[in-house]
Scaffold this active site. Structure first.
Site, PDB file in Angstrom:
ATOM      1  N   ASP A   1       0.876  -1.156   0.000  1.00 25.37           N
ATOM      2  CA  ASP A   1       0.000   0.000   0.000  1.00 25.37           C
ATOM      3  C   ASP A   1       0.921   1.216   0.000  1.00 25.37           C
ATOM      4  O   ASP A   1       1.584   1.491   1.004  1.00 25.37           O
ATOM      5  CB  ASP A   1      -0.884  -0.037   1.259  1.00 25.37           C
TER       6      ASP A   1
ATOM      7  N   TYR B   1      -8.131  15.036 -10.736  1.00 20.05           N
ATOM      8  CA  TYR B   1      -7.025  14.293 -11.354  1.00 20.05           C
ATOM      9  C   TYR B   1      -5.982  15.270 -11.916  1.00 20.05           C
ATOM     10  O   TYR B   1      -4.779  15.130 -11.685  1.00 20.05           O
ATOM     11  CB  TYR B   1      -7.598  13.415 -12.465  1.00 20.05           C
TER      12      TYR B   1
HETATM   13  N1  SER Z   1      -6.199   8.355 -19.403  1.00 15.61           N
HETATM   14  C1  SER Z   1      -6.377   9.359 -18.390  1.00 15.61           C
HETATM   15  C2  SER Z   1      -7.800   9.642 -18.149  1.00 15.61           C
HETATM   16  O1  SER Z   1      -8.570   9.574 -19.080  1.00 15.61           O
HETATM   17  C3  SER Z   1      -5.697  10.616 -18.793  1.00 15.61           C
HETATM   18  O2  SER Z   1      -4.388  10.581 -18.410  1.00 15.61           O
HETATM   19  O3  SER Z   1      -8.160   9.971 -17.070  1.00 15.61           O
END
Ligand code: SER
Length: 320
Positions: A53, A142
């Site tokens: 982890d 993200y």
């Molecule tokens: N493949 C990733 C996504 O679509 C982008 O880096 O979140």
């Protein structure tokens, strides 16, 4: 000879990066780590594999010490669409794993590779021939993690001398392990559906251009950058790399040319639509080309042929 730890080794990239690294550096010099016990079991069939982890800093440091690791590939990530469902968890996992990686690297002298992404860009980034150094104001968690990760990578390099390197991956198309929770996943899923069911419903808008790359080129970029002469590197975290760029509609037409009965439609996911339109249409990768000789090999037509061949073989073997 290097001693390599691939953290998050059972994901889309790790599943193919581990054997790629084994070929270059020797089977015994690559250790695959993953958090899921069933994935560790799968990895152990073809590599030395350990359960880890990455958020547990002590266990992470122990493994690095035990296996005398000198290079860490940190592939731990919760991708863009899943990240929007649980932004706090995305931050915790993406940044927690990276910070532990960088701290351990700082203490042990390990080199670090961590992917960044086209997701590091946002709606006000220039979308066409997106420059290496440009506006980066992503509106996904993200993307926020990726920009933060790039900054941290450069900080640990200049402040603590950690050899950090990274590329901004386009959507990666592959036929090893499936991606999960990304906006670019459609470009993988469609091949499996086309072969198995002859039809596909796409959640990304027909006209949304995004950069894509075929896995063999993604692997090549990773090892080529890690082997690059540091004296030539002006950038480190992170390099634009480009290979191909297309819309869902353009990809589906290529598949239809090869499977005339293939049919497709769209059921747009508004979150994925917003993300897809906020990302660049195509990146300018001239810095990667001049600083470490990046050059993709796979074009769209060859990729489509190869993906269909691989998916047909897997389907015939009862793998999906
Ligand atoms: N493949 C990733 C996504 O679509 C982008 O880096 O979140």
């Amino acid at each position: 000879m290097k001693r390599i730890l691939v953290v998050g080794g059972g994901g889309q990239i790790g599943t193919e990066l581990v054997p790629h690294l084994q070929k270059i550096y020797g089977y015994d010099n690559v250790i695959a780590a993953d958090v899921k016990p069933d994935v560790v079991k799968r990895l152990s069939l073809t590599s030395t594999a350990v359960r880890l982890d990455a958020l547990d800093a002590d266990s992470y440091a122990e493994i690095v010490k035990k296996y005398k690791i000198d290079s860490i590939y940190n592939l731990v990530a919760l991708l863009s669409a899943t990240g929007e469902k649980n932004p706090r968890l995305a931050w915790k996992i993406n940044m927690g794993a990276l910070l532990n990686t960088l701290n351990i690297a700082g203490e042990t002298g390990c080199a670090v590779f961590t992917p960044s992404s086209i997701g590091a860009f946002g709606a006000n980034t220039p979308h066409n021939k997106t420059p290496q150094d440009t506006i980066m104001r992503p509106n996904t968690m993200y993307g926020v993690c990726k920009v933060s990760g790039e900054l941290l990578g450069d900080y640990y390099n200049s402040r603590f001398g950690v050899d950090t390197r990274s590329v901004r991956f386009p959507g990666i198309i592959s036929n090893g392990a499936m991606p999960g929770g990304g906006t670019t996943d459609y470009a993988v899923e469609v091949f499996y559906k086309a072969v198995k069911e002859g039809r596909y419903t796409c959640e990304v808008p027909a006209d949304a251009y995004m950069d894509m790359i075929y896995m063999p080129d993604a692997l090549k970029a990773t090892t080529q950058l890690m082997e690059a002469d540091p004296l030539r590197l002006i950038h480190r975290n992170s390099f634009n790399i480009a290979s191909m760029s297309f819309t869902p509609e353009q990809l589906f037409r290529k598949i239809k040319e090869r499977i005339p009965d293939f049919s497709y439609d769209y059921s747009i996911d508004p979150v994925k639509a917003q993300i897809a339109y906020s990302w660049p249409d195509c990146l300018d990768d001239s810095c990667a080309r001049s600083e470490w000789d990046w050059k993709p090999v796979w074009g769209m037509d060859e990729m489509v042929d190869d993906m269909l061949k691989a998916c047909r073989r897997k389907f015939a073997n009862g793998e999906f």
